[in-house]
Design a protein around this motif. Structure first.
Motif, short mmCIF file in Angstrom:
data_model
loop_
_atom_site.label_atom_id
_atom_site.label_comp_id
_atom_site.label_asym_id
_atom_site.label_seq_id
_atom_site.Cartn_x
_atom_site.Cartn_y
_atom_site.Cartn_z
N GLY A 69 -17.19 26.51 51.15
CA GLY A 69 -18.48 26.10 50.61
C GLY A 69 -18.81 26.75 49.30
O GLY A 69 -17.94 26.95 48.44
N PRO A 70 -20.10 27.16 49.11
CA PRO A 70 -20.50 27.75 47.84
C PRO A 70 -19.91 29.14 47.62
O PRO A 70 -19.93 29.65 46.50
N CYS A 71 -19.37 29.77 48.66
CA CYS A 71 -18.77 31.10 48.53
C CYS A 71 -17.27 31.03 48.28
O CYS A 71 -16.57 32.04 48.33
#
Length: 83
Positions: A69-71
């Motif tokens: 995801g965003p990480c």
């Protein structure tokens, strides 16, 4: 020279083909197929270079991907600037 360049391209020699086709540009500058063939020479040469690099041990652009995801983080190999 156009026909010679086309034959060189079909025989898998994009650099020789590019030389012949670029000389034909003086006469056939207004023909779109000539410009397409020049582009094909560039693409074929690039593909050959990439294939030879992969056979030598590869210079992959992405070393690994961690997280989701965003990480998510993408690790690139060192030494890309030396190319």
């Amino acid at each position: 020279l156009y026909n010679l360049g086309l034959q060189e391209l079909l025989l898998g020699r994009p650099l020789a083909a590019f030389g012949c086709l670029s000389e034909a540009c003086a006469l056939f500058y207004s023909r779109p197929r000539l410009w397409i063939r020049l582009a094909e020479c560039c693409i074929a040469h690039h593909a050959m270079v990439q294939r030879s690099e992969e056979e030598r041990g590869g210079t992959e652009m992405v070393r690994s991907v961690t997280g989701t995801g965003p990480c998510r983080r993408v690790r690139l190999p060192m030494g890309l600037a030396s190319r």
